[in-house]
Design an enzyme around this catalytic site. Structure first.
Site, PDB file in Angstrom:
ATOM      1  CE  LYS A  11      -3.253  -1.305   3.163  1.00 40.37           C
ATOM      2  NZ  LYS A  11      -4.633  -1.611   3.715  1.00 40.37           N
ATOM      3  CE1 TYR A  51      -9.166  -2.212   1.195  1.00 36.32           C
ATOM      4  CE2 TYR A  51      -8.346  -0.310  -0.006  1.00 36.32           C
ATOM      5  CZ  TYR A  51      -8.122  -1.405   0.809  1.00 36.32           C
ATOM      6  OH  TYR A  51      -6.840  -1.686   1.245  1.00 36.32           O
ATOM      7  CG  ASN A 114      -3.328  -1.869   7.287  1.00 44.17           C
ATOM      8  OD1 ASN A 114      -3.193  -1.565   6.098  1.00 44.17           O
ATOM      9  ND2 ASN A 114      -4.455  -2.378   7.754  1.00 44.17           N
ATOM     10  CG  HIS A 117      -5.404  -5.927  -0.071  1.00 48.01           C
ATOM     11  ND1 HIS A 117      -6.589  -5.907   0.612  1.00 48.01           N
ATOM     12  CD2 HIS A 117      -5.574  -6.803  -1.099  1.00 48.01           C
ATOM     13  CE1 HIS A 117      -7.451  -6.727   0.017  1.00 48.01           C
ATOM     14  NE2 HIS A 117      -6.856  -7.281  -1.021  1.00 48.01           N
ATOM     15  CD  GLU A 128      -9.120  -8.680  -3.242  1.00 50.37           C
ATOM     16  OE1 GLU A 128      -7.958  -9.054  -2.994  1.00 50.37           O
ATOM     17  OE2 GLU A 128      -9.915  -8.332  -2.358  1.00 50.37           O
TER      18      GLU A 128
HETATM   19  N1  UDP Z   1      -9.316   0.452   7.564  1.00 47.97           N
HETATM   20  C1  UDP Z   1      -9.279   1.669   8.229  1.00 47.97           C
HETATM   21  N2  UDP Z   1      -9.968   1.794   9.407  1.00 47.97           N
HETATM   22  C2  UDP Z   1     -10.682   0.774   9.939  1.00 47.97           C
HETATM   23  C3  UDP Z   1     -10.719  -0.455   9.259  1.00 47.97           C
HETATM   24  C4  UDP Z   1     -10.027  -0.588   8.083  1.00 47.97           C
HETATM   25  O1  UDP Z   1      -8.656   2.619   7.756  1.00 47.97           O
HETATM   26  O2  UDP Z   1     -11.285   0.945  11.020  1.00 47.97           O
HETATM   27  C5  UDP Z   1      -8.579   0.305   6.304  1.00 47.97           C
HETATM   28  C6  UDP Z   1      -7.243  -0.427   6.498  1.00 47.97           C
HETATM   29  O3  UDP Z   1      -6.283   0.102   5.587  1.00 47.97           O
HETATM   30  C7  UDP Z   1      -7.622  -1.854   6.124  1.00 47.97           C
HETATM   31  C8  UDP Z   1      -8.604  -1.613   4.985  1.00 47.97           C
HETATM   32  O4  UDP Z   1      -9.345  -0.462   5.398  1.00 47.97           O
HETATM   33  O5  UDP Z   1      -6.484  -2.606   5.747  1.00 47.97           O
HETATM   34  C9  UDP Z   1      -9.540  -2.756   4.695  1.00 47.97           C
HETATM   35  O6  UDP Z   1     -10.174  -3.146   5.888  1.00 47.97           O
HETATM   36  P1  UDP Z   1     -10.342  -4.695   6.223  1.00 47.97           P
HETATM   37  O7  UDP Z   1     -11.183  -4.812   7.455  1.00 47.97           O
HETATM   38  O8  UDP Z   1     -10.796  -5.432   5.003  1.00 47.97           O
HETATM   39  O9  UDP Z   1      -8.842  -5.127   6.644  1.00 47.97           O
HETATM   40  P2  UDP Z   1      -7.739  -6.054   5.931  1.00 47.97           P
HETATM   41  O10 UDP Z   1      -8.461  -7.089   5.113  1.00 47.97           O
HETATM   42  O11 UDP Z   1      -6.862  -5.144   5.115  1.00 47.97           O
HETATM   43  O12 UDP Z   1      -6.981  -6.658   7.090  1.00 47.97           O
HETATM   44 MG    MG Z   2     -10.104  -6.978   3.847  1.00 54.86          MG
END
Ligand code: UDP
Ligand code: MG
Length: 152
Positions: A11, A51, A114, A117, A128
């Site tokens: 990312k 997303y 974080n 992805h 994807e």
């Molecule tokens: N995210 C965020 N705030 C939140 C939850 C998610 O900014 O409270 C962002 C974060 O970058 C995350 C992405 O949205 O990686 C997608 O969320 P998901 O729950 O799918 O997490 P992932 O699959 O990336 O672990």
């Molecule tokens: Mg996710």
């Protein structure tokens, strides 16, 4: 054991912090192989598609701003149980809750920024991968070392 493909994104924070190589390296060293890779600049349309499950969430505007803020690197990794392995190597979404030894647990602090992805299921991975790569951009090959990783 099932041979799977998964989409991984380094990312914007990962590219800007110079952690692209570190992130690829951790997945490669675990035993997964790279089938495709490209740098790209996400726009709003791609962010909404990638997303789609989160467009109505309160954090989406911030996620949109973050995801479109810098180039990213998109990769396809393949290997035994690759979807689950890439998620495990990534760690929990919130880096503060991510286990030490994971990419997020070792290298990140913020739930939004974080670093990585990784697709959360085999079907999601198929969708994807198609979002980022044409079929002819995803190579199919084996490495001699794979028999020393999977035993077959
Ligand atoms: N995210 C965020 N705030 C939140 C939850 C998610 O900014 O409270 C962002 C974060 O970058 C995350 C992405 O949205 O990686 C997608 O969320 P998901 O729950 O799918 O997490 P992932 O699959 O990336 O672990
Ligand atoms: Mg996710």
């Amino acid at each position: 054991m099932s041979n799977e493909r998964t989409l991984v994104l380094v990312k914007p924070d990962g590219v800007q912090r110079g952690l692209t190589g570190e992130i690829i390296s951790r997945l490669e060293r675990r035993g997964l192989r790279v089938l495709a890779a490209k740098m790209l600049q996400p726009d709003e349309a791609l962010t909404r598609l990638h997303y789609a499950a989160h467009v109505d969430k309160g954090f989406f505007p911030g996620l949109m701003a973050f995801f479109t803020s810098s180039p990213i690197m998109a990769l396809v990794f393949e290997g035994q149980r690759a979807v689950e392995v890439a998620r495990q190597v990534s760690g929990a979404t919130d880096p503060v809750e991510a286990a030490p030894g994971t990419i997020r647990g070792d290298l990140a602090l913020d739930k939004g920024q974080n670093l990585i992805h990784a697709s959360d299921g085999v079907e999601a991975a198929v969708e994807e991968i198609a979002l980022y790569f044409r079929a002819d951009e995803v190579l199919s090959y084996e490495r001699d070392v794979d028999r020393w990783i999977t035993g077959s």
